[in-house]
Scaffold this active site. Structure first.
Site, short mmCIF file in Angstrom:
data_model
loop_
_atom_site.label_atom_id
_atom_site.label_comp_id
_atom_site.label_asym_id
_atom_site.label_seq_id
_atom_site.Cartn_x
_atom_site.Cartn_y
_atom_site.Cartn_z
N GLU A 153 0.82 -1.21 0.00
CA GLU A 153 0.00 0.00 0.00
C GLU A 153 0.86 1.26 0.00
O GLU A 153 0.53 2.27 -0.64
CB GLU A 153 -0.92 -0.01 1.23
CG GLU A 153 -1.89 1.14 1.29
CD GLU A 153 -2.87 1.14 0.11
OE1 GLU A 153 -3.72 0.26 0.07
OE2 GLU A 153 -2.74 2.02 -0.76
N LYS A 229 5.32 4.33 -9.95
CA LYS A 229 4.01 4.21 -9.29
C LYS A 229 2.90 3.99 -10.33
O LYS A 229 1.97 3.21 -10.09
CB LYS A 229 3.74 5.48 -8.46
CG LYS A 229 4.67 5.60 -7.26
CD LYS A 229 4.63 6.99 -6.70
CE LYS A 229 5.49 7.14 -5.46
NZ LYS A 229 5.69 8.54 -5.08
N1 HSE Z 1 9.89 10.44 -3.16
C1 HSE Z 1 8.53 10.06 -3.14
C2 HSE Z 1 7.67 11.30 -3.34
C3 HSE Z 1 8.19 9.43 -1.84
O1 HSE Z 1 8.18 12.40 -3.21
O2 HSE Z 1 6.49 11.14 -3.67
C4 HSE Z 1 6.79 8.88 -1.77
O3 HSE Z 1 6.65 7.78 -2.61
#
Ligand code: HSE
Ligand code: NDP
Length: 467
Positions: A153, A229
């Protein structure tokens, strides 16, 4: 009759207590590898909310081992004696540990450690989107074979429960599109550059101090973390593996205050967007790039480290998830929720009554490039576009540029020329009507070669209605 959720949850509601009690462990033991920003957040939550967690899980959840690189570093949290080690094998090999939380990040040794934990029959929770985007299929297949769970998650959207939303709450939908701001660092930088007119480097350093940025911040500002992501989300949403190299990825490093300023004048905010769509006929698109978003769109108002993910399903229609996309406690919250979920659904229940694998899961098997979802090439997308040319302030320049655009079927919607600088160059901004990316790129090559153009042109895609 299938057990109710309240019965599965460790039986503490009483109905099935007699059935489950003899299978129940008295305690869930957790090992953490990595106690940095996210690890210390997860540790704090497990410590400070221990009683609430015990009540909801049914038994205490205790951190019994933590592996770090440097055992002498002050982490601002008191660790009980005997818990800290610099040897991750002490976590992986400990037969009493039920769940291993991997929070060191990167590809190796994180991958080896996760696979070793799975091989020893341990459930794994991770926030490592870089690893999952690259090797998720291998890790999920290893877990499936070993009969253990992978909780991830925290890998997308920090504290936002987007993975669970896609896997469970939206499981009845065909997902049509995902639009999102899913990198906190980039959004923090763009927000501070827009609202406080601060420099890129200054704000990036601040995001690093706050623990938002990746170990290598080029992953954040280069759009790579967003692409990682997006690969995870596309996988869940469209049910197929996607090759990272097929996701068009452009970061925010070329964004200048000048373009933020012109965006303001034209009624847009600059955001780093992740976009995925499933078109009729099964053609999918997935891309990451800076985007001008109309000021009145909800996503334009998402500021600072906050993330927002808009999901459109064929039944639920629009859903917008919003929250802190990075940081110690929000991300720790997602990590601990996975630990609790695995404890309740996979550990504290007799094998025959364990929850089936989630409805949607990363595809089993070592997905090869042949099995990967075919993504529409970037040149075939249609969008509105913003151009900024730095051009010599002399007669005929506009005619040359508009001539090239016209020859490539690109129609101009708005134009701004700011300032007069005899003999010097001035910014010339053009907003187009909808155009084909292939035509835009061809026109750009031609315009760039004009002798009146003094710098590489800036091209930013624009969301919204025709101006
Ligand atoms: N480096 C990532 C960001 C951390 O700034 O979104 C969170 O996944
Ligand atoms: P940090 O750099 O803050 O922490 C990393 C931790 O891992 C440190 O405690 C470090 O030890 C430890 N570590 C590194 N290598 C080893 C090793 N070989 N053996 C044992 N310990 C090791 O990272 P974050 O907490 O920021 O990120 C962790 C993961 O979470 C990454 O995958 C990241 O992408 C992800 N993530 C991060 C978010 C954030 O807001 N920061 C949000 C969402 C996901 P030591 O302290 O001794 O150096």
């Amino acid at each position: 009759m299938a057990p109710k959720e309240s019965e599965i949850a460790g039986g503490y509601k009483g109905v099935s207590r007699a059935t489950t009690e003899k299978h129940m462990k008295q305690k869930i033991n957790v090992g953490i590898i990595g106690l940095g920003t996210v690890g210390s957040g997860a540790f704090r939550i497990l410590r400070d909310n221990a009683e609430l967690i015990r009540h909801r899980v049914g038994v205490p959840v205790e951190v019994t081992k933590i592996a770090v690189r440097d055992a002498t570093r002050d982490r601002g949290v008191a660790i009980p004696a005997g818990v800290l080690t610099t040897n991750p094998s002490q976590v992986i090999d400990d037969p009493n540990i039920d769940i291993v939380i991997e929070l060191i990040g990167g590809y190796e040794p994180a991958r080896e450690l996760i696979l070793a934990a799975i091989a020893r029959g341990k459930h794994v929770v991770t926030a490592n989107k870089a690893l999952l985007a690259a090797d998720g299929a291998e890790i999920h297949e290893a877990a499936r074979r070993a009969g253990v769970s992978i909780g991830y998650e925290a890998s997308v959207g920090g504290g936002i429960p987007v993975i669970k939303a896609l896997k469970e709450a939206l499981a009845a939908n065909r997902i049509l599109s995902i639009y999102g701001i899913i990198n906190g660092t980039s959004n923090y930088i763009l927000t501070k550059m827009t609202e406080e007119e601060r420099s890129f480097a200054d704000v990036l350093a601040e995001a690093q101090r706050a623990g938002y940025a990746e170990a290598d911040p080029t992953f954040d500002v280069g759009g790579i973390d967003t692409a990682h992501k997006l690969a995870i989300l596309v996988n869940l949403a469209f049910g197929a593996h996607v090759n990272l190299k097929d996701i068009y990825t452009e970061g925010i490093t070329l964004i200048s205050p000048l373009d933020i300023d012109f965006g303001k004048v034209l009624g847009y905010k600059l955001k780093l967007l992740a976009i995925a769509k499933m078109h009729e006929g099964g053609q999918a698109e997935a891309r990451v790039h800076p985007t001008m978003v109309p000021d009145d769109y909800p996503i334009a108002k998402v500021a600072g480290v906050y993330n927002a993910i808009q999901i459109v399903g064929n039944a639920c229609d629009d859903i917008m998830l919003y929250g802190r996309g990075a940081g110690s406690m929000p991300t720790g919250s997602a990590v601990v929720a996975d630990v609790m979920d695995i404890a309740r659904r996979q550990i504290l229940i007799e094998p025959s009554r364990r929850a089936q694998p989630p409805l949607l899961e990363l595809p089993a098997g070592n997905a090869t490039s042949d099995a990967a979802l075919a993504l529409q090439p970037m040149e075939s997308i249609v969008s509105l576009y913003y151009f900024r040319f730095m051009a010599l302030d002399q007669p005929g320049v506009l005619a040359q540029i508009s001539g090239i655009l016209g020859r490539h079927r690109i129609s101009i919607a708005q134009m701004i020329q700011r300032g007069r600088k005899q003999g010097g160059s001035v910014p010339l901004v053009i907003m187009t009507h909808k155009a084909l990316e292939r035509d835009i790129q061809k026109a750009l090559v031609e315009i760039k070669s004009l002798s009146c153009i003094t710098e590489d042109p800036i091209l930013i895609r624009v969301e919204g209605e025709e101006p």
